[in-house]
Design a protein around this motif. Structure first.
Motif, PDB file in Angstrom:
ATOM      1  N   ALA A  23       0.835  -1.208   0.000  1.00 12.59           N
ATOM      2  CA  ALA A  23       0.000   0.000   0.000  1.00 12.59           C
ATOM      3  C   ALA A  23       0.868   1.255   0.000  1.00 12.59           C
ATOM      4  CB  ALA A  23      -0.932  -0.011   1.213  1.00 12.59           C
ATOM      5  N   ASP A  24       1.969   1.231   0.746  1.00 14.57           N
ATOM      6  CA  ASP A  24       2.886   2.368   0.739  1.00 14.57           C
ATOM      7  C   ASP A  24       3.533   2.544  -0.624  1.00 14.57           C
ATOM      8  OD1 ASP A  24       2.289   2.829   3.375  1.00 14.57           O
ATOM      9  OD2 ASP A  24       4.064   1.779   4.160  1.00 14.57           O
ATOM     10  N   LEU A  25       3.814   1.444  -1.306  1.00 14.00           N
ATOM     11  CA  LEU A  25       4.398   1.523  -2.646  1.00 14.00           C
ATOM     12  C   LEU A  25       3.435   2.183  -3.621  1.00 14.00           C
ATOM     13  CD1 LEU A  25       6.516   0.806  -4.803  1.00 14.00           C
ATOM     14  CD2 LEU A  25       5.457  -1.457  -4.968  1.00 14.00           C
ATOM     15  N   VAL A  26       2.166   1.821  -3.554  1.00 17.85           N
ATOM     16  CA  VAL A  26       1.168   2.427  -4.438  1.00 17.85           C
ATOM     17  C   VAL A  26       1.085   3.922  -4.189  1.00 17.85           C
ATOM     18  CG1 VAL A  26      -1.292   2.501  -4.964  1.00 17.85           C
ATOM     19  CG2 VAL A  26      -0.157   0.308  -4.697  1.00 17.85           C
ATOM     20  N   SER A  27       1.083   4.319  -2.926  1.00 21.47           N
ATOM     21  CA  SER A  27       1.045   5.753  -2.601  1.00 21.47           C
ATOM     22  C   SER A  27       2.294   6.459  -3.112  1.00 21.47           C
ATOM     23  CB  SER A  27       0.906   5.945  -1.092  1.00 21.47           C
ATOM     24  OG  SER A  27      -0.260   5.311  -0.598  1.00 21.47           O
ATOM     25  N   ALA A  28       3.436   5.798  -3.037  1.00 26.33           N
ATOM     26  CA  ALA A  28       4.678   6.417  -3.496  1.00 26.33           C
ATOM     27  C   ALA A  28       4.691   6.592  -5.004  1.00 26.33           C
ATOM     28  CB  ALA A  28       5.872   5.567  -3.055  1.00 26.33           C
ATOM     29  N   LEU A  29       4.110   5.655  -5.746  1.00 21.85           N
ATOM     30  CA  LEU A  29       4.052   5.800  -7.201  1.00 21.85           C
ATOM     31  C   LEU A  29       3.208   6.996  -7.609  1.00 21.85           C
ATOM     32  CD1 LEU A  29       3.688   2.079  -8.325  1.00 21.85           C
ATOM     33  CD2 LEU A  29       5.725   3.497  -8.417  1.00 21.85           C
ATOM     34  N   THR A  30       2.225   7.331  -6.796  1.00 24.11           N
ATOM     35  CA  THR A  30       1.374   8.478  -7.092  1.00 24.11           C
ATOM     36  C   THR A  30       2.007   9.785  -6.634  1.00 24.11           C
ATOM     37  OG1 THR A  30      -0.594   7.097  -6.872  1.00 24.11           O
ATOM     38  CG2 THR A  30      -0.912   9.471  -6.740  1.00 24.11           C
ATOM     39  N   ALA A  31       2.591   9.790  -5.434  1.00 25.76           N
ATOM     40  CA  ALA A  31       3.081  11.035  -4.835  1.00 25.76           C
ATOM     41  C   ALA A  31       4.457  11.431  -5.341  1.00 25.76           C
ATOM     42  CB  ALA A  31       3.115  10.887  -3.313  1.00 25.76           C
ATOM     43  N   GLY A  32       5.260  10.504  -5.782  1.00 21.31           N
ATOM     44  CA  GLY A  32       6.612  10.836  -6.197  1.00 21.31           C
ATOM     45  C   GLY A  32       7.636  10.345  -5.198  1.00 21.31           C
ATOM     46  N   ARG A  33       8.853  10.808  -5.379  1.00 19.18           N
ATOM     47  CA  ARG A  33       9.979  10.333  -4.581  1.00 19.18           C
ATOM     48  C   ARG A  33       9.836  10.771  -3.125  1.00 19.18           C
ATOM     49  NH1 ARG A  33      16.397  11.006  -6.119  1.00 19.18           N
ATOM     50  NH2 ARG A  33      17.249  10.018  -4.226  1.00 19.18           N
ATOM     51  N   SER A  34      10.195   9.856  -2.214  1.00 20.44           N
ATOM     52  CA  SER A  34      10.098  10.117  -0.780  1.00 20.44           C
ATOM     53  C   SER A  34      11.479  10.030  -0.152  1.00 20.44           C
ATOM     54  CB  SER A  34       9.157   9.103  -0.107  1.00 20.44           C
ATOM     55  OG  SER A  34       9.171   9.239   1.291  1.00 20.44           O
ATOM     56  N   ASP A  35      11.794  11.012   0.728  1.00 20.28           N
ATOM     57  CA  ASP A  35      13.085  11.004   1.418  1.00 20.28           C
ATOM     58  C   ASP A  35      13.136   9.954   2.524  1.00 20.28           C
ATOM     59  OD1 ASP A  35      13.925  13.076  -0.195  1.00 20.28           O
ATOM     60  OD2 ASP A  35      13.264  14.637   1.196  1.00 20.28           O
ATOM     61  N   THR A  36      11.970   9.455   2.929  1.00 16.40           N
ATOM     62  CA  THR A  36      11.946   8.455   4.001  1.00 16.40           C
ATOM     63  C   THR A  36      12.675   7.185   3.601  1.00 16.40           C
ATOM     64  OG1 THR A  36       9.807   9.340   4.689  1.00 16.40           O
ATOM     65  CG2 THR A  36      10.447   7.201   5.586  1.00 16.40           C
ATOM     66  N   TYR A  37      12.604   6.830   2.326  1.00 12.09           N
ATOM     67  CA  TYR A  37      13.221   5.600   1.835  1.00 12.09           C
ATOM     68  C   TYR A  37      14.444   5.900   0.966  1.00 12.09           C
ATOM     69  CZ  TYR A  37       8.874   3.577   3.477  1.00 12.09           C
ATOM     70  OH  TYR A  37       7.810   3.195   4.254  1.00 12.09           O
ATOM     71  N   ASP A  38      15.129   7.000   1.283  1.00 15.42           N
ATOM     72  CA  ASP A  38      16.347   7.357   0.559  1.00 15.42           C
ATOM     73  C   ASP A  38      17.430   6.317   0.870  1.00 15.42           C
ATOM     74  OD1 ASP A  38      18.598   8.487  -0.567  1.00 15.42           O
ATOM     75  OD2 ASP A  38      17.959  10.527  -0.105  1.00 15.42           O
ATOM     76  N   PRO A  39      18.031   5.698  -0.145  1.00 19.82           N
ATOM     77  CA  PRO A  39      19.054   4.669   0.129  1.00 19.82           C
ATOM     78  C   PRO A  39      20.304   5.222   0.793  1.00 19.82           C
ATOM     79  CG  PRO A  39      18.964   5.182  -2.218  1.00 19.82           C
ATOM     80  CD  PRO A  39      17.800   5.875  -1.587  1.00 19.82           C
ATOM     81  N   ARG A  40      20.508   6.518   0.745  1.00 23.45           N
ATOM     82  CA  ARG A  40      21.717   7.090   1.331  1.00 23.45           C
ATOM     83  C   ARG A  40      21.746   6.967   2.847  1.00 23.45           C
ATOM     84  NH1 ARG A  40      21.587  12.881  -1.565  1.00 23.45           N
ATOM     85  NH2 ARG A  40      19.390  12.561  -1.028  1.00 23.45           N
ATOM     86  N   ARG A  41      20.592   6.663   3.464  1.00 26.71           N
ATOM     87  CA  ARG A  41      20.587   6.516   4.920  1.00 26.71           C
ATOM     88  C   ARG A  41      21.328   5.266   5.373  1.00 26.71           C
ATOM     89  NH1 ARG A  41      15.648   4.267   3.330  1.00 26.71           N
ATOM     90  NH2 ARG A  41      14.911   2.481   4.567  1.00 26.71           N
ATOM     91  N   PHE A  42      21.607   4.336   4.432  1.00 30.23           N
ATOM     92  CA  PHE A  42      22.336   3.116   4.773  1.00 30.23           C
ATOM     93  C   PHE A  42      23.829   3.229   4.498  1.00 30.23           C
ATOM     94  CE2 PHE A  42      18.018   1.604   4.023  1.00 30.23           C
ATOM     95  CZ  PHE A  42      17.811   0.795   5.130  1.00 30.23           C
ATOM     96  N   PHE A  43      24.264   4.330   3.869  1.00 30.03           N
ATOM     97  CA  PHE A  43      25.676   4.419   3.514  1.00 30.03           C
ATOM     98  C   PHE A  43      26.566   4.487   4.741  1.00 30.03           C
ATOM     99  CE2 PHE A  43      24.731   6.479  -0.870  1.00 30.03           C
ATOM    100  CZ  PHE A  43      24.270   5.257  -1.297  1.00 30.03           C
ATOM    101  N   GLY A  44      26.092   5.142   5.794  1.00 26.11           N
ATOM    102  CA  GLY A  44      26.909   5.261   6.991  1.00 26.11           C
ATOM    103  C   GLY A  44      26.960   4.008   7.828  1.00 26.11           C
ATOM    104  N   LYS A  45      26.089   2.986   7.511  1.00 26.05           N
ATOM    105  CA  LYS A  45      26.047   1.750   8.292  1.00 26.05           C
ATOM    106  C   LYS A  45      26.866   0.633   7.665  1.00 26.05           C
ATOM    107  CE  LYS A  45      21.345   2.724   9.938  1.00 26.05           C
ATOM    108  NZ  LYS A  45      19.981   2.180  10.073  1.00 26.05           N
ATOM    109  N   GLN A  46      27.510   0.902   6.541  1.00 28.43           N
ATOM    110  CA  GLN A  46      28.240  -0.160   5.855  1.00 28.43           C
ATOM    111  C   GLN A  46      29.528  -0.502   6.591  1.00 28.43           C
ATOM    112  OE1 GLN A  46      28.669   0.875   1.738  1.00 28.43           O
ATOM    113  NE2 GLN A  46      26.529   1.303   1.466  1.00 28.43           N
TER     114      GLN A  46
END
Length: 415
Positions: free
Chosen positions: A392-415
């Motif tokens: 359901a969140d994916l469907v909402s994201a396809l309509t609303a556009g890009r979301s910063d909540t799921y930005d992949p850069r938030r995992f760069f510091g955990k590598q």
């Protein structure tokens, strides 16, 4: 009905003795049918003949004989294994009596996570026991449910791999009720417009020619908006098959209600199943997908399959602002140099690349795998896909556009 006939079949005569092996195989086949496996009377008769042919030997040979007859689809193997373990477990009464009479030390071991298919198998085997149990009148109890969760809310958060057969059926119905995305992109083409946005010279001159140029009324145009193509690359390796099968039901709903949805499945090779997904019946569509794919629940070669997609299909399906949904856990078994290069090429070829990974269901997920590290810099969003809420969140994201909540850069510091 002839003597010994059950479920519309004639059970083969049992070997000498007072055993009830044939009857137990019939009951086991009924349990598998309740668990969702497509088993008919002929399969049960073939299973009895197969067991008589090999004889009563080791447990592994008995398991292999029944599996070769009853399991027709790769995704049914987990359910069969769990049902076999529950139904054909040994009944060592003496050992159980000793265990009951012996003192029991507290068990401090960490509980194992339920296996995929365990709920479906246990529900099918224990349903008859609940029906035979005498019904007792339950007292009227008033419950304050102001701070409790409804059944539908629990189902939305339940992991696909841990759902029972009944819960999977309900989840498929809930997928059909999802509000589909209404995303649109502007193209370089124009469409007629009734508002005074921009004059359309060609349409104006064509209208003037009808009156011989005596009356010139302006015609207007606006940029044409269309739904962008949706391209899905789904991993069907052993670790992803449970999630991909449920996601294919979601894609079937999208394919019915939206134009230009292209579906590709990959394990060790790439398979285009777009035409199979256009069938009206979802079960028939998924059966054709399973028949077209030869490497279901096998290994995975993400880099090689992405290279094949970029070489053969990217120019055909990634036009007009296409959105790519990549469904995989990122556990590449080969070198990651090719994977990084092909992910970069795929990212540059589409307008938006969304990576759906079921491993994000675990709290504290860290991008430590080499394949995950190679893929993260080339995606726009990194989302989970393990329950109805994530879809359901994916469907909402396809309509609303890009979301910063799921930005992949938030995992760069955990590598």
């Amino acid at each position: 009905m002839e003597p010994g006939a059950q479920d519309g079949i004639i059970v083969a005569p049992s070997p000498p003795g007072d055993g009830r092996l044939a009857d137990n195989i019939v009951l086991f086949g009924r349990a598998l049918r309740k668990a969702g496996l497509k088993i008919g009377p002929g399969a049960i008769a073939d299973a009895i003949e197969a067991v008589e042919a090999i004889g009563i030997g080791s447990r592994e040979e008995f398991h292999a004989a029944l599996c070769s007859v009853f399991v027709k689809r790769h995704e049914d193997l987990a359910v069969f294994d769990e049902a076999f373990r529950l139904f054909w477990r040994s009944r060592d009464l003496v050992a159980k009596m000793i265990a009951m009479m012996s003192p029991v030390a507290p068990d401090h071991r960490q509980k194992e996570k339920p296996k995929p298919g365990e709920s479906r198998a246990s529900d099918a085997l224990l349903s008859d026991r609940d029906e035979r149990r005498p019904q007792r009148e339950a007292p009227d109890i008033e419950i304050d449910s102001r701070f409790t969760s409804s059944g539908s809310e629990v189902l939305r958060h339940l992991d696909f791999a841990q759902m029972s057969a009944a819960e999977i059926a309900v989840a498929k119905k809930e997928l059909g009720k999802l509000q589909l995305p209404l995303d649109r992109v502007r193209t370089r083409r124009f469409a007629p417009s009734r508002t005074a946005a921009k004059v359309d010279p060609r349409a104006t001159m064509r209208l003037a020619l009808r009156t011989g140029g005596a009356l010139i009324l302006p015609r207007f145009r606006r940029p044409k908006e269309i739904q962008p193509p949706l391209v899905v690359l789904a991993d069907i390796s052993g670790s992803m098959s449970q999630y991909t099968r449920i996601f294919l039901h979601f894609l079937h709903v999208l394919t019915e209600r939206r134009r230009r949805v292209h579906t590709f499945l990959f394990g060790t090779r790439l398979t285009n199943v777009t035409r199979a997904m256009r069938h009206k019946d979802p079960d028939q569509a998924l059966d054709e997908c399973a028949a077209a794919v030869r490497d279901w629940s096998g290994g995975t070669r993400i880099g090689e399959t992405l290279k094949e997609f970029n070489r053969l299909w990217a120019r055909r399906v990634l036009g007009q602002g296409a959105i790519v949904l990549l469904i995989t856990d990122g556990l590449e078994r080969e070198g990651v140099e090719l994977l990084s290069a092909e992910m970069d090429r795929l990212h540059r070829s589409c307008r938006r690349l969304i990576w759906l990974n079921p491993l994000l269901r675990f709290e504290g997920f860290e991008a430590r795998a080499r394949g995950v590290k190679a893929m993260l810099p080339h995606v726009d969003e990194f989302r989970p896909v393990h329950n109805l809420l994530s879809l359901a969140d994916l469907v909402s994201a396809l309509t609303a556009g890009r979301s910063d909540t799921y930005d992949p850069r938030r995992f760069f510091g955990k590598q």
